[in-house]
Design an enzyme around this catalytic site. Structure first.
Site, PDB file in Angstrom:
ATOM      1  N   ALA A  62      42.638  48.541  44.540  1.00 34.44           N
ATOM      2  CA  ALA A  62      41.675  48.224  43.484  1.00 34.44           C
ATOM      3  C   ALA A  62      40.505  47.450  44.080  1.00 34.44           C
ATOM      4  O   ALA A  62      39.506  48.023  44.491  1.00 34.44           O
ATOM      5  CB  ALA A  62      42.366  47.436  42.362  1.00 34.44           C
ATOM      6  N   CYS A  69      49.958  46.142  33.038  1.00 32.27           N
ATOM      7  CA  CYS A  69      48.837  45.259  32.672  1.00 32.27           C
ATOM      8  C   CYS A  69      49.383  43.938  32.109  1.00 32.27           C
ATOM      9  O   CYS A  69      50.100  43.950  31.102  1.00 32.27           O
ATOM     10  CB  CYS A  69      47.940  45.929  31.639  1.00 32.27           C
ATOM     11  SG  CYS A  69      46.587  44.855  31.109  1.00 32.27           S
ATOM     12  N   PRO A 117      43.438  52.398  38.713  1.00 31.40           N
ATOM     13  CA  PRO A 117      42.751  52.299  37.418  1.00 31.40           C
ATOM     14  C   PRO A 117      42.177  50.890  37.277  1.00 31.40           C
ATOM     15  O   PRO A 117      42.909  49.916  37.353  1.00 31.40           O
ATOM     16  CB  PRO A 117      43.883  52.533  36.403  1.00 31.40           C
ATOM     17  CG  PRO A 117      45.147  52.171  37.124  1.00 31.40           C
ATOM     18  CD  PRO A 117      44.906  52.420  38.579  1.00 31.40           C
ATOM     19  N   VAL A 169      39.568  48.496  34.873  1.00 31.38           N
ATOM     20  CA  VAL A 169      38.762  48.349  33.666  1.00 31.38           C
ATOM     21  C   VAL A 169      37.287  48.274  34.049  1.00 31.38           C
ATOM     22  O   VAL A 169      36.926  47.512  34.946  1.00 31.38           O
ATOM     23  CB  VAL A 169      39.159  47.056  32.900  1.00 31.38           C
ATOM     24  CG1 VAL A 169      38.262  46.856  31.689  1.00 31.38           C
ATOM     25  CG2 VAL A 169      40.618  47.121  32.480  1.00 31.38           C
ATOM     26  N   GLN A 200      44.958  57.286  32.980  1.00 28.15           N
ATOM     27  CA  GLN A 200      45.958  56.272  32.630  1.00 28.15           C
ATOM     28  C   GLN A 200      45.837  55.877  31.165  1.00 28.15           C
ATOM     29  O   GLN A 200      44.747  55.587  30.669  1.00 28.15           O
ATOM     30  CB  GLN A 200      45.818  55.012  33.493  1.00 28.15           C
ATOM     31  CG  GLN A 200      47.045  54.112  33.261  1.00 28.15           C
ATOM     32  CD  GLN A 200      46.959  52.761  33.918  1.00 28.15           C
ATOM     33  OE1 GLN A 200      46.098  51.954  33.575  1.00 28.15           O
ATOM     34  NE2 GLN A 200      47.857  52.503  34.858  1.00 28.15           N
ATOM     35  N   LYS A 241      53.017  53.104  36.116  1.00 24.60           N
ATOM     36  CA  LYS A 241      52.617  51.995  37.004  1.00 24.60           C
ATOM     37  C   LYS A 241      53.252  50.733  36.451  1.00 24.60           C
ATOM     38  O   LYS A 241      53.044  50.395  35.282  1.00 24.60           O
ATOM     39  CB  LYS A 241      51.096  51.878  37.055  1.00 24.60           C
ATOM     40  CG  LYS A 241      50.588  50.819  38.025  1.00 24.60           C
ATOM     41  CD  LYS A 241      49.071  50.898  38.157  1.00 24.60           C
ATOM     42  CE  LYS A 241      48.558  49.936  39.239  1.00 24.60           C
ATOM     43  NZ  LYS A 241      48.626  48.528  38.817  1.00 24.60           N
ATOM     44  N   ASN A 270      51.202  48.902  45.640  1.00 24.62           N
ATOM     45  CA  ASN A 270      49.945  48.362  45.121  1.00 24.62           C
ATOM     46  C   ASN A 270      49.988  46.837  45.173  1.00 24.62           C
ATOM     47  O   ASN A 270      51.026  46.240  44.922  1.00 24.62           O
ATOM     48  CB  ASN A 270      49.759  48.856  43.682  1.00 24.62           C
ATOM     49  CG  ASN A 270      48.576  48.229  42.959  1.00 24.62           C
ATOM     50  OD1 ASN A 270      48.729  47.703  41.866  1.00 24.62           O
ATOM     51  ND2 ASN A 270      47.404  48.268  43.539  1.00 24.62           N
ATOM     52  N   GLY A 271      48.843  46.243  45.530  1.00 27.09           N
ATOM     53  CA  GLY A 271      48.728  44.785  45.518  1.00 27.09           C
ATOM     54  C   GLY A 271      48.168  44.220  46.803  1.00 27.09           C
ATOM     55  O   GLY A 271      48.770  44.366  47.860  1.00 27.09           O
ATOM     56  N   ASP A 272      46.979  43.599  46.707  1.00 22.21           N
ATOM     57  CA  ASP A 272      46.369  42.857  47.824  1.00 22.21           C
ATOM     58  C   ASP A 272      46.097  43.685  49.073  1.00 22.21           C
ATOM     59  O   ASP A 272      46.283  43.179  50.185  1.00 22.21           O
ATOM     60  CB  ASP A 272      47.253  41.653  48.200  1.00 22.21           C
ATOM     61  CG  ASP A 272      46.918  40.427  47.358  1.00 22.21           C
ATOM     62  OD1 ASP A 272      46.101  40.569  46.425  1.00 22.21           O
ATOM     63  OD2 ASP A 272      47.474  39.350  47.615  1.00 22.21           O
TER      64      ASP A 272
END
Length: 315
Positions: A238, A114, A31, A33, A85, A156, A214-216
């Site tokens: 992302a 977030c 997700p 923005v 989400q 998440k 999730n991440g990098d």
């Protein structure tokens, strides 16, 4: 929105859990923005993305306002499987949002990750990792009020400095019936520090439901490495997908066909110029010179962008 949604209501809802039972690592578009909207989801699905999330939607606004529903959520028949989400802090509000969305999506996800100040000050996002009983209550409410057993309810999260607290949160959510948990391997305070993949592995080993890392993750090789490091059942990306929407299909950088596909899809969907242009700026970051970027990034109309792409790349 309504026209698109009515179309979708007729189609067979999918069970996202089937992806996690397929024996393959599930490849997921995060997700984001402004960015993970219908047109971009359509693009990444063409390039081996298994599951897409909408941008975060504030559940209270979504329930209260038809205008918010129309502007925040659009879908169509090909946009499946789809997870919507929500930011929420009250169980019934999240349930009401889930009821509205249920005929048009395959599940909802509660944002507990977030780190933005506005979200935390409103009681949304990452502050929920410090309220495990509330998270448990919200998951349980949605589970008990949505009749469709295939409709997923996921969360998440970010991690605590004390990982025992994160494991406790996850186990409480699992007991309440959560379908899977996506773990961004940083704490609320961490922004650009290295991701704690070891923490994701500990969480995975403590649970019996699917865990998504999730991440990098910027390339398919990164995704494979993170899978090996964490044993996660899915990989959520992302920024890596913004830079290269064809990443999951194994491309090292955005192929020109993908740029052509984005132009076609964005024009077909009536994507606003700023969004259309920003996606191209991300996609072309690695394949254009500094001088080309200077020119391309200040173009101010769709026709100027199309002329530039045609002149320079034959797109």
């Amino acid at each position: 929105m309504i026209g698109d949604i009515r179309e979708t209501k007729e189609c067979q809802l999918k069970d996202p859990m089937d992806l996690f039972h397929s024996g393959q690592v599930v490849k997921i578009c995060a997700p984001m923005v402004r960015y993970s909207k219908l047109a971009f989801r359509t693009l990444v699905r063409k390039y081996s993305c298994d599951l897409c999330y909408t941008p975060m939607i504030v559940a209270a606004d979504f329930v209260r306002s038809a205008k918010a529903r129309d502007s925040e959520f659009t879908t169509n028949k090909g946009d499946r499987p789809l997870i919507v989400q929500f930011a929420a802090k009250e169980a019934q509000v999240l349930c009401d949002a889930a009821h509205i969305i249920c005929p048009f999506a395959d599940g909802i996800d509660l944002n507990c990750g977030c780190p933005q100040r506005w979200a935390i000050s409103e009681g949304y996002g990452a502050c929920l990792i410090n309220k495990p009983e509330l998270v448990k209550d919200m998951v349980r409410h949605v589970r008990s009020q949505i009749d469709n057993p295939k409709f997923s309810v996921s969360i998440k999260i970010r991690i605590h400095e004390d990982l025992k607290r994160t494991v406790d949160l996850c186990q409480k959510a699992e007991a309440a019936g959560v379908s899977w948990i996506t773990v961004h391997g940083r704490s609320i305070e961490e922004r650009h520090q290295p991701v704690h993949y070891d923490a994701i592995k500990i969480i995975k080993q403590s649970m019996s439901i699917p865990i998504v890392a999730n991440g990098d993750i910027k390339t398919l090789k990164d995704a494979e490495n993170v899978h090996h490091l964490t044993e996660a059942d899915g990989i959520m990306v992302a920024r890596g997908l913004l830079a290269n929407p064809a990443m999951f299909a194994g491309y090292e950088e955005t192929p020109f066909q993908c740029i052509q596909d984005w132009v076609d899809i964005a024009l077909e969907h009536g994507t606003p110029f700023t969004c259309f242009h920003h996606h191209l700026m991300y996609m072309m970051e690695r394949i254009t010179s500094k001088q080309e970027k200077k020119v391309f990034n200040v173009l101010s109309s769709t026709s100027a962008v199309l002329d530039y792409l045609n002149d320079h790349y034959g797109v």
